[in-house]
Scaffold this motif. Sequence first.
Motif, PDB file in Angstrom:
ATOM      1  N   GLY A 268       1.006   4.479   3.594  1.00 51.15           N
ATOM      2  CA  GLY A 268       0.684   3.054   3.485  1.00 51.15           C
ATOM      3  C   GLY A 268      -0.668   2.765   2.868  1.00 51.15           C
ATOM      4  O   GLY A 268      -0.906   1.667   2.361  1.00 51.15           O
ATOM      5  N   GLY A 269      -1.579   3.743   2.880  1.00 52.18           N
ATOM      6  CA  GLY A 269      -2.883   3.509   2.286  1.00 52.18           C
ATOM      7  C   GLY A 269      -2.868   3.456   0.777  1.00 52.18           C
ATOM      8  O   GLY A 269      -3.772   2.893   0.154  1.00 52.18           O
ATOM      9  N   THR A 270      -1.851   4.053   0.154  1.00 54.60           N
ATOM     10  CA  THR A 270      -1.786   4.088  -1.306  1.00 54.60           C
ATOM     11  C   THR A 270      -0.484   3.514  -1.853  1.00 54.60           C
ATOM     12  O   THR A 270      -0.320   3.432  -3.067  1.00 54.60           O
ATOM     13  CB  THR A 270      -1.922   5.539  -1.809  1.00 54.60           C
ATOM     14  OG1 THR A 270      -0.871   6.329  -1.228  1.00 54.60           O
ATOM     15  CG2 THR A 270      -3.276   6.122  -1.435  1.00 54.60           C
ATOM     16  N   CYS A 271       0.437   3.148  -0.972  1.00 58.16           N
ATOM     17  CA  CYS A 271       1.752   2.717  -1.430  1.00 58.16           C
ATOM     18  C   CYS A 271       2.275   1.596  -0.538  1.00 58.16           C
ATOM     19  O   CYS A 271       2.121   1.641   0.680  1.00 58.16           O
ATOM     20  CB  CYS A 271       2.718   3.904  -1.401  1.00 58.16           C
ATOM     21  SG  CYS A 271       4.246   3.641  -2.313  1.00 58.16           S
ATOM     22  N   SER A 272       2.893   0.602  -1.152  1.00 59.47           N
ATOM     23  CA  SER A 272       3.440  -0.536  -0.408  1.00 59.47           C
ATOM     24  C   SER A 272       4.928  -0.332  -0.151  1.00 59.47           C
ATOM     25  O   SER A 272       5.642   0.255  -0.967  1.00 59.47           O
ATOM     26  CB  SER A 272       3.241  -1.834  -1.197  1.00 59.47           C
ATOM     27  OG  SER A 272       1.880  -2.120  -1.381  1.00 59.47           O
ATOM     28  N   LEU A 273       5.385  -0.829   0.989  1.00 57.94           N
ATOM     29  CA  LEU A 273       6.796  -0.805   1.334  1.00 57.94           C
ATOM     30  C   LEU A 273       7.307  -2.238   1.336  1.00 57.94           C
ATOM     31  O   LEU A 273       6.842  -3.074   2.116  1.00 57.94           O
ATOM     32  CB  LEU A 273       7.014  -0.164   2.713  1.00 57.94           C
ATOM     33  CG  LEU A 273       6.419   1.235   2.915  1.00 57.94           C
ATOM     34  CD1 LEU A 273       6.776   1.757   4.303  1.00 57.94           C
ATOM     35  CD2 LEU A 273       6.894   2.195   1.844  1.00 57.94           C
ATOM     36  N   LEU A 274       8.248  -2.523   0.445  1.00 61.28           N
ATOM     37  CA  LEU A 274       8.722  -3.887   0.253  1.00 61.28           C
ATOM     38  C   LEU A 274      10.162  -4.020   0.724  1.00 61.28           C
ATOM     39  O   LEU A 274      10.959  -3.089   0.610  1.00 61.28           O
ATOM     40  CB  LEU A 274       8.628  -4.291  -1.222  1.00 61.28           C
ATOM     41  CG  LEU A 274       7.278  -4.045  -1.895  1.00 61.28           C
ATOM     42  CD1 LEU A 274       7.326  -4.466  -3.351  1.00 61.28           C
ATOM     43  CD2 LEU A 274       6.175  -4.772  -1.166  1.00 61.28           C
ATOM     44  N   LEU A 275      10.481  -5.208   1.233  1.00 59.00           N
ATOM     45  CA  LEU A 275      11.808  -5.480   1.776  1.00 59.00           C
ATOM     46  C   LEU A 275      12.428  -6.668   1.058  1.00 59.00           C
ATOM     47  O   LEU A 275      11.787  -7.712   0.895  1.00 59.00           O
ATOM     48  CB  LEU A 275      11.712  -5.780   3.279  1.00 59.00           C
ATOM     49  CG  LEU A 275      13.012  -6.180   3.988  1.00 59.00           C
ATOM     50  CD1 LEU A 275      13.997  -5.019   3.992  1.00 59.00           C
ATOM     51  CD2 LEU A 275      12.715  -6.643   5.409  1.00 59.00           C
TER      52      LEU A 275
END
Length: 570
Positions: A435-442
């Motif tokens: 999560g510090g370098t990558c986003s999780l999208l829904l």
Amino acid sequence: MSYPRFISRLCKQEQDVYETKVAAAEFYRLNRIPEQIERALNELFLHKPADLHGYLANYFTNLSTPPRIHRLKGREVYGTRGQLSIEVEVFCIVRNMEKSMCSASVSSHFGHKEASQDWKQRADHVMTAVQWVNEPLNNMLQGHNPCDQSEVDQALSNFFMVCYLEEKEIRDREKEESPCEPEVVLPPETPTKTKGKKSLDKGKKNNTPEKPLPPAEPTEPVLPGSMAIGSVSLAVARTGAQLQGIPLYKYIAALKARETPAQFHIPIPLVTLLSCGKASPGKLSLLEEVILIPKAGQRVKQIITMTLELQKEMIRIMNTSTKAGVVQSILHDSGAPAVSFERPEQPLDLITEACANLGLKLGTEIHLAVHCAACELMDYSKGKYEISTGVLKSPDELVDVYQSLNKKYPALVAFINPFRTEDKEQWEKLNNQIGGTCSLLLDITNESKAPPPPGVSGRILKHVHETTVSDLICIASERQGSVLMGTTCNEPCTNDSLSDIAVGLGLDYVKLGGLSGAERMTKYNRLVCIEEELDQQGILVSKEKHSPPLFAGKLQKESTAAGRALSEEA
């Protein structure tokens, strides 16, 4: 002589004429017609315009009654894939005459099971929507002010809620009368029970029992006719913008901010580069879309040109490959090439090589996102995701796959729909790891009633079905900087309103698909036109940095560092 005696001396015809003149004089007096005509003539004399009658026409036009909605007309139209959809036309009374103002339609999206719907089911949805528009909605909105978007949308939402509750009551009654057994999710098969297939994890022995798969959460079915709500709302918004003589993006921006902003920015387009999903010719199913995220501050034309050159170089590399020969490639519904691959690393390696050949700095000038569409890959009989033909991964194993991709490809900054919403533990686990370098999208187009899983840093919203313009404004205001606008592959027509909506809402990103197909390129062209228009007016602001959610981790680190510096100074 008194009035009665004067009238009595006239013949019947003269009496009628005289009484008509008296009534006309009273009518003009009450409506202040003589004063308005006198004022118009005085101003006409003062200005002495070249077009006398044109000046008078404009003068009295400004005094005319504001337009009102007279009627709505719904009709069936065909989408880009030949599927039925609906289009709504708004008619208003303008200066005592009925005038066709605008027409609009929104996409229809029935989730990942849409392909299983037969033509008749879809036709029933569209037929119901047309009936809604031509009968109850037409009667309900007659006489409404088309420039009062909130009032119109509230009436539409109330109508939809009534229909929704009626439909829900019918479904509940049917369940009570004929209850059915709940769906049973079978436990994952063990390798010893697999027939005709080799173990997928060769050389690895894992005696740890598989965790039970959380059952699929029930999602609300799409209410037949619901696409009428969004279509009417958009058509009324376009009508209001036309009546006020301003572009739709400025109209929506004024609705959102209560006044037209002094400056605008263009959302960064997220362009679909490749498709490797289930519809692609290869075995790989995990990467439904590989999406290009351009560097902030570039013009839309530059982004389009760069993307086309990158795609051309990727096709050249695939076609000149000495190891595998010519690679099969078709055009996907997303407007991007659908390529034949077996492993998720292959398309990312291809992009890396193409960027190196063109001198594009991956991770600086270009970042990447992948739309995984994991909900379509779940094999419930085995309790695993089939990421490639014959290759199954449990939710925990899929976490490791994403972590490995994030580590190997630092330019990969976002995963869209990496899991089902039910796999909450894996969403949280993956977010804790990357999560510090990558986003999780829904994608919340067909959102269940359950709250979003932990770890979700951004949401993708599509303007479909009962979503009104006011709904979009509300969501964009509540989640500023974390809303992405997307489209479905079945556009009802070449309508460019989505680009205006994205600009008007002040979104940081807009997802329009690949660079192929009239329904997508119309929107890209509109985005270019808006950008040029704003630049000419001197009110275009260029974003020099990416905003959350796509770069949430990096921005959080920067803000944390800045906060520490301030505290140390204090």
